[in-house]
Write a protein that holds these residues in place. Sequence first.
Motif, PDB file in Angstrom:
ATOM      1  N   GLU A   1      59.833   6.129  88.060  1.00 15.11           N
ATOM      2  CA  GLU A   1      60.966   5.202  87.939  1.00 15.11           C
ATOM      3  C   GLU A   1      61.922   5.566  86.801  1.00 15.11           C
ATOM      4  OE1 GLU A   1      61.678   2.697  90.139  1.00 15.11           O
ATOM      5  OE2 GLU A   1      60.061   3.661  91.260  1.00 15.11           O
ATOM      6  N   ASN A   2      61.438   6.313  85.823  1.00 13.79           N
ATOM      7  CA  ASN A   2      62.259   6.598  84.639  1.00 13.79           C
ATOM      8  C   ASN A   2      62.322   8.081  84.301  1.00 13.79           C
ATOM      9  OD1 ASN A   2      62.893   3.830  83.948  1.00 13.79           O
ATOM     10  ND2 ASN A   2      60.725   3.636  83.471  1.00 13.79           N
ATOM     11  N   PHE A   3      62.250   8.930  85.291  1.00 19.02           N
ATOM     12  CA  PHE A   3      62.289  10.372  85.062  1.00 19.02           C
ATOM     13  C   PHE A   3      63.642  10.791  84.471  1.00 19.02           C
ATOM     14  CE2 PHE A   3      63.829  14.427  86.759  1.00 19.02           C
ATOM     15  CZ  PHE A   3      62.982  15.275  86.073  1.00 19.02           C
ATOM     16  N   GLN A   4      63.609  11.640  83.443  1.00 21.42           N
ATOM     17  CA  GLN A   4      64.820  12.170  82.814  1.00 21.42           C
ATOM     18  C   GLN A   4      64.709  13.697  82.753  1.00 21.42           C
ATOM     19  OE1 GLN A   4      67.475  10.376  81.606  1.00 21.42           O
ATOM     20  NE2 GLN A   4      66.533   8.533  82.426  1.00 21.42           N
TER      21      GLN A   4
ATOM     22  N   THR B   1      57.878  13.600  86.814  1.00 17.58           N
ATOM     23  CA  THR B   1      58.263  12.639  87.849  1.00 17.58           C
ATOM     24  C   THR B   1      57.039  11.899  88.380  1.00 17.58           C
ATOM     25  OG1 THR B   1      60.067  14.102  88.482  1.00 17.58           O
ATOM     26  CG2 THR B   1      59.537  12.342  90.000  1.00 17.58           C
TER      27      THR B   1
ATOM     28  N   ARG C   1      58.738   9.571  94.066  1.00 17.60           N
ATOM     29  CA  ARG C   1      59.230   8.189  94.156  1.00 17.60           C
ATOM     30  C   ARG C   1      58.874   7.548  95.488  1.00 17.60           C
ATOM     31  NH1 ARG C   1      65.005   9.084  91.109  1.00 17.60           N
ATOM     32  NH2 ARG C   1      64.145   8.965  89.018  1.00 17.60           N
TER      33      ARG C   1
ATOM     34  N   TYR D   1      55.217   6.617  95.461  1.00 18.78           N
ATOM     35  CA  TYR D   1      55.065   5.417  94.629  1.00 18.78           C
ATOM     36  C   TYR D   1      55.575   4.180  95.369  1.00 18.78           C
ATOM     37  CZ  TYR D   1      55.812   2.304  90.632  1.00 18.78           C
ATOM     38  OH  TYR D   1      55.806   1.235  89.771  1.00 18.78           O
TER      39      TYR D   1
ATOM     40  N   TYR E   1      64.806  15.419  79.325  1.00 18.46           N
ATOM     41  CA  TYR E   1      63.581  15.385  78.529  1.00 18.46           C
ATOM     42  C   TYR E   1      62.685  16.567  78.849  1.00 18.46           C
ATOM     43  CZ  TYR E   1      64.755  10.532  77.322  1.00 18.46           C
ATOM     44  OH  TYR E   1      65.360   9.395  76.862  1.00 18.46           O
TER      45      TYR E   1
ATOM     46  N   GLU F   1      61.576  14.420  92.737  1.00 17.05           N
ATOM     47  CA  GLU F   1      61.973  13.008  92.628  1.00 17.05           C
ATOM     48  C   GLU F   1      61.747  12.259  93.936  1.00 17.05           C
ATOM     49  OE1 GLU F   1      66.033  13.476  91.206  1.00 17.05           O
ATOM     50  OE2 GLU F   1      65.412  12.732  89.254  1.00 17.05           O
TER      51      GLU F   1
ATOM     52  N   ASN G   1      55.945   9.317  85.751  1.00 13.82           N
ATOM     53  CA  ASN G   1      56.832   8.179  85.540  1.00 13.82           C
ATOM     54  C   ASN G   1      57.989   8.237  86.547  1.00 13.82           C
ATOM     55  OD1 ASN G   1      58.220   6.024  84.523  1.00 13.82           O
ATOM     56  ND2 ASN G   1      58.477   6.850  82.476  1.00 13.82           N
TER      57      ASN G   1
END
Length: 135
Positions: free
Chosen positions: A75-78, A70, A33, A36, A81, A29, A73
């Motif tokens: 900004e919206n990592f879960q 990660t 991030r 990015y 999932y 993360e 995506n």
Amino acid sequence: MNIPFINMVSTGLFNEYLPRTYNAVQNAEVGCRSAYKYGGLGAIQTLWGDTGNSQFMVMEYEPVFVFGATAWNPENFQFEYVLDYLDKYIFKAENCSVSRTIADLEEARNIEIRHLNEAICYRNVDEKFWGGIAE
């Protein structure tokens, strides 16, 4: 100053027998991030071990998939999932959570009954592909 950079992110599994999944999640993360956020060229994940990787390869799956999710995506990592994906498509264990058990071993001082229950569930899947236990 505009200096191109690529973040290098570790699975954090070197010198370990059990997974350090939550450490690997945090590494992925932060690395993805920040690349990015600060305009990096990307991120790359390493799986090396200073004295080798002594854990089973199955322990590497979660960190690798977490990094991919990660990076794809940031900004919206879960995390949940990723665990669901691993259980459904990799472990073929839709009725139990093998991936959650592997992740939880990081904090375990002892192997508990719930870990054995998940291992038995996984063993049932294993028998389907490997023909069961030889007698």
